[in-house]
Design a protein around this motif. Structure first.
Motif, PDB file in Angstrom:
ATOM      1  N   LEU A 138      40.324  28.235  47.614  1.00  0.00           N
ATOM      2  CA  LEU A 138      41.196  29.342  47.220  1.00  0.00           C
ATOM      3  C   LEU A 138      41.704  29.185  45.788  1.00  0.00           C
ATOM      4  CD1 LEU A 138      43.274  29.826  50.496  1.00  0.00           C
ATOM      5  CD2 LEU A 138      41.371  31.237  49.653  1.00  0.00           C
ATOM      6  N   SER A 139      42.008  27.955  45.374  1.00  0.00           N
ATOM      7  CA  SER A 139      42.515  27.749  44.011  1.00  0.00           C
ATOM      8  C   SER A 139      41.451  28.065  42.970  1.00  0.00           C
ATOM      9  CB  SER A 139      43.036  26.321  43.840  1.00  0.00           C
ATOM     10  OG  SER A 139      42.008  25.373  44.047  1.00  0.00           O
ATOM     11  N   ASN A 140      40.188  27.813  43.295  1.00  0.00           N
ATOM     12  CA  ASN A 140      39.113  28.171  42.367  1.00  0.00           C
ATOM     13  C   ASN A 140      38.928  29.684  42.281  1.00  0.00           C
ATOM     14  OD1 ASN A 140      37.350  25.840  41.106  1.00  0.00           O
ATOM     15  ND2 ASN A 140      38.048  25.111  43.095  1.00  0.00           N
ATOM     16  N   LEU A 141      39.122  30.371  43.404  1.00  0.00           N
ATOM     17  CA  LEU A 141      39.065  31.833  43.370  1.00  0.00           C
ATOM     18  C   LEU A 141      40.189  32.395  42.501  1.00  0.00           C
ATOM     19  CD1 LEU A 141      38.215  32.703  47.095  1.00  0.00           C
ATOM     20  CD2 LEU A 141      36.724  32.959  45.100  1.00  0.00           C
ATOM     21  N   VAL A 142      41.391  31.806  42.613  1.00  0.00           N
ATOM     22  CA  VAL A 142      42.506  32.243  41.767  1.00  0.00           C
ATOM     23  C   VAL A 142      42.187  32.018  40.300  1.00  0.00           C
ATOM     24  CG1 VAL A 142      44.910  31.782  41.161  1.00  0.00           C
ATOM     25  CG2 VAL A 142      44.244  31.921  43.564  1.00  0.00           C
ATOM     26  N   ALA A 143      41.588  30.864  39.982  1.00  0.00           N
ATOM     27  CA  ALA A 143      41.221  30.564  38.591  1.00  0.00           C
ATOM     28  C   ALA A 143      40.217  31.577  38.061  1.00  0.00           C
ATOM     29  CB  ALA A 143      40.654  29.151  38.493  1.00  0.00           C
ATOM     30  N   ALA A 144      39.303  32.014  38.917  1.00  0.00           N
ATOM     31  CA  ALA A 144      38.264  32.944  38.492  1.00  0.00           C
ATOM     32  C   ALA A 144      38.833  34.305  38.095  1.00  0.00           C
ATOM     33  CB  ALA A 144      37.230  33.120  39.600  1.00  0.00           C
ATOM     34  N   VAL A 145      39.952  34.675  38.686  1.00  0.00           N
ATOM     35  CA  VAL A 145      40.541  35.999  38.393  1.00  0.00           C
ATOM     36  C   VAL A 145      41.858  35.881  37.636  1.00  0.00           C
ATOM     37  CG1 VAL A 145      39.423  37.031  40.400  1.00  0.00           C
ATOM     38  CG2 VAL A 145      41.734  36.088  40.642  1.00  0.00           C
ATOM     39  N   ALA A 146      42.186  34.687  37.148  1.00  0.00           N
ATOM     40  CA  ALA A 146      43.472  34.461  36.473  1.00  0.00           C
ATOM     41  C   ALA A 146      43.629  35.414  35.286  1.00  0.00           C
ATOM     42  CB  ALA A 146      43.566  33.018  35.997  1.00  0.00           C
ATOM     43  N   PRO A 147      44.737  36.174  35.227  1.00  0.00           N
ATOM     44  CA  PRO A 147      44.912  37.136  34.126  1.00  0.00           C
ATOM     45  C   PRO A 147      45.322  36.486  32.809  1.00  0.00           C
ATOM     46  CG  PRO A 147      46.810  37.186  35.596  1.00  0.00           C
ATOM     47  CD  PRO A 147      45.810  36.273  36.240  1.00  0.00           C
ATOM     48  N   GLY A 148      45.800  35.253  32.861  1.00  0.00           N
ATOM     49  CA  GLY A 148      46.241  34.599  31.635  1.00  0.00           C
ATOM     50  C   GLY A 148      46.331  33.094  31.810  1.00  0.00           C
TER      51      GLY A 148
END
Length: 394
Positions: free
Chosen positions: A85-95
């Protein structure tokens, strides 16, 4: 259980930490892309490695006792889910702030995974195989440099840095189900106590051995965390050539992880602990020396590549060497000692990445290998302190 099933499970654990190794090291390979994509400085992008390692170290140290009270399979599965899940968040991180937060979650989950895999590897193998079992686990991490980082750099070149984190998440998700079926549920081992940690931290020889890990990896990452801009400043390689250089470095790292485990079993814990940082100091110093001699000739390119590969091989040999030394010298406190060592590894990584970042901010990129050598020299002193009263005993 026969040796073959045990070995197969160790290799499965190595595959798991292979993905962890990609996550830990990938920012090194795509540092310029993250810097440009998020409009932050190169040093700020480099701190994504620093925060990962700092969280990893703190989490491994504080959570080892808690993990000892729970079945390892369940804890490993939960950590893998958080990792994905943390890698998915990194992939879509807005900033930058969102990516920074994702790296914190990655660091915590990866610490749990490495800690559990390292202990499981020794628990399912006989004592005379412990060094090689830990070596196999760290072959998984170093193999991430062979395939993960170069492929990640290539993927970033074609699809952007966000695609790299998305690919890691997609690759790690199936392992949740594979490990759930392959690993026995088991019962948690005896819980760690505060007394075990006190013994692990109060013994000067054990502290010195932990210092070997911190100082050697600190010296290594002073340069390695900024290896891409360092190579760009020296060689100005194309993206494909840069990927090949990291491929060669990673191949050497896999060999070094295996060599460290083999040396720990064959040469003995004392000789291997003394020899590893000493050889690494020579190898790391050879990298800037070869770079200084580089003028573009083919033989000079080969010389630099050989120096870089020897440096890479020895960098990954230290973990099985130190952990085998700690297990052999204090088997009754192996759980606490290995937990402290996993934390110490990433204290070293954070120290090195932070030191390298300070040098880069000061426009002193060329000094990173020499400052790193200074830290490695401290690891040689720590190895001597750790073994000077145990040479006859072991």
């Amino acid at each position: 259980m026969s040796a073959r099933p045990r070995t197969a499970k160790v290799w499965l654990l190595a595959l798991t930490v292979f993905l962890v190794g990609i996550d830990e090291n990938i920012c090194t390979g795509i540092l310029p892309a993250i810097s440009n994509g998020l409009n932050v400085s190169m040093a700020s992008a480099g701190q994504l490695t620093t925060v990962f390692s700092a969280v990893f170290a703190l989490w491994a140290f504080t959570m080892a006792a808690w993990l000892s009270r729970h079945a390892r399979r369940r804890a490993l599965i939960v950590a893998l889910v958080v990792f994905t899940l943390s890698n998915l968040v990194a992939a879509v991180a807005p900033g930058y702030a969102a990516l920074f937060a994702a790296r914190i979650a990655m660091g915590a989950s990866c610490a749990t995974i490495v800690l559990l895999c390292s202990r499981l590897a020794t628990e399912i193998t006989p004592p005379d195989y412990h060094g090689r079992a830990v070596g196999i686990i760290f072959m998984g991490i170093s193999a991430s440099l062979v395939l993960g980082v170069p492929l990640g750099m290539t993927l970033e070149h074609w699809a952007g840095w966000r695609a790299v984190f998305a690919a890691i998440a997609l690759a790690s998700a199936p392992l949740v189900f594979v490990l759930w079926r392959a690993l026995p549920s088991g019962t948690p081992p005896a819980a760690l106590t505060l007394r075990a940690y006190v013994r692990a931290l109060a013994q000067p020889r054990r502290l010195a051995a932990q210092g070997v890990t911190i100082a050697m990896l600190g010296g290594h990452f002073t340069l390695f965390a900024y290896l891409v801009p360092y190579l760009q400043s020296l060689l100005a390689p194309s993206p494909d050539t840069m990927s090949l250089l990291f491929l060669a470095f990673g191949v050497a790292g896999v060999a070094g992880a295996w060599l460290g485990g083999w040396a720990a079993d064959r040469a003995g814990p004392v000789a291997s602990l003394l020899g590893c940082p000493s050889l690494f100091l020579v190898a790391m110093a050879s990298v800037p020396l070869a770079a200084m001699a580089y003028q573009g000739d083919a033989w000079q390119v080969a010389l630099f590549l050989v120096a870089m590969m020897i440096w890479g091989a020895l960098s990954w040999s230290i973990s099985p060497v130190v952990q085998n030394y700690l297990i052999r010298t204090a088997p009754q406190d192996a759980e606490a000692n290995v937990g402290v060592n996993v934390a110490a590894m990433h204290v070293g990584v954070a120290l090195g990445a932070g030191t390298g970042g300070a040098l880069v901010d000061a426009n002193a990129l060329g000094l990173t290998p020499w400052v790193g050598c200074g830290l490695v020299a401290l690891s040689v002193m720590c190895a001597w302190m750790a073994t000077r009263t145990t040479r006859l005993a072991l």
